[in-house]
Design a protein around this motif. Structure first.
Motif, mmCIF file in Angstrom:
data_model
loop_
_atom_site.group_PDB
_atom_site.id
_atom_site.type_symbol
_atom_site.label_atom_id
_atom_site.label_comp_id
_atom_site.label_asym_id
_atom_site.label_seq_id
_atom_site.Cartn_x
_atom_site.Cartn_y
_atom_site.Cartn_z
ATOM 1 N N LYS A 20 15.938 -2.762 3.892
ATOM 2 C CA LYS A 20 14.749 -1.945 3.625
ATOM 3 C C LYS A 20 14.640 -0.811 4.639
ATOM 4 O O LYS A 20 14.357 0.333 4.274
ATOM 5 C CB LYS A 20 13.483 -2.812 3.690
ATOM 6 N N ALA A 24 14.989 3.221 3.724
ATOM 7 C CA ALA A 24 13.687 3.892 3.791
ATOM 8 C C ALA A 24 13.837 5.292 4.396
ATOM 9 O O ALA A 24 14.748 5.550 5.181
ATOM 10 C CB ALA A 24 12.722 3.064 4.635
ATOM 11 N N ALA A 31 14.187 9.619 0.174
ATOM 12 C CA ALA A 31 13.920 8.232 -0.225
ATOM 13 C C ALA A 31 14.337 7.989 -1.678
ATOM 14 O O ALA A 31 14.869 6.921 -2.010
ATOM 15 C CB ALA A 31 12.437 7.908 -0.032
#
Length: 196
Positions: A20, A24, A31
């Motif tokens: 993640k 990110a 993104a």
């Protein structure tokens, strides 16, 4: 047994949090590129299975497609160093993967349909002031089709007419789904969901 399960769960959670963090980015366009790269990476290991189910048992040529994996995996890292370069890497890697796949499977497989989402990414990942980059990437995608189509020579493996029909159906569904997914992401960029 419980300790082993907890340890596995902890490893998975650590891996998930690291993934993640890696994918990110504060810039919504970077993104978006990272998320599309993640979706492609998530699907790549299953591609041989898709071919097995949709086309036939000869899946050895599918392993050539893994040559593009490092490029898709690099999109977030490049985007972190330079957002514009990271956004550009995604459609360029997609075009490269599509050209490689057309060489490996032949144009009868319909794999060139993946140039459509690549061209779309070339347009939607760049701001109005970066229009020249968008046009250049889209032009590369369009040239890949117009210049290379029909000039690849014999594929690595020649499939039967029935197998190519399965390939065409699978690639049409996959390229269409990816294009729709990109459209959904762009819709959310243009009209972000209201916060509650």
């Amino acid at each position: 047994m419980r300790l082993e399960t907890r340890a596995r769960s902890g490893i998975l959670r650590t891996f998930w949090n690291a993934a993640k963090a890696y994918f990110a980015h504060d810039d919504p366009l970077v993104a978006t590129a990272n998320l599309v790269a993640l979706v492609v990476l998530w699907n790549q290991p299953f591609y041989p299975l898709y071919v097995y189910w949709s086309v036939g048992t000869d899946i050895a040529p599918t392993f050539y497609t893994f040559l593009s994996t490092p490029f898709f995996l690099a999109v977030p890292a490049v985007g972190r160093a330079n957002g514009r370069a990271g956004r550009a890497l995604l459609p360029i890697a997609g075009i490269g993967n599509t050209v490689l796949s057309a060489e490996v499977f032949g144009v009868a497989s319909g794999v060139e349909m993946f140039l459509l989402p690549c061209v779309l990414l070339g347009f939607v990942l760049f701001r109005p002031g970066e229009r020249i980059i968008a046009i250049a990437i889209a032009a590369v995608g369009m040239l890949a089709f117009t210049v290379l189509h029909g000039r690849y020579g014999a594929p690595v493996h020649i499939y039967s007419a029935e197998e190519y029909a399965g390939f065409l159906k699978m690639n049409a569904l996959s390229a269409g789904t990816l294009t729709a997914f990109i459209g959904l992401l762009v819709m959310n960029l243009i009209n972000p969901p209201a916060k509650r």
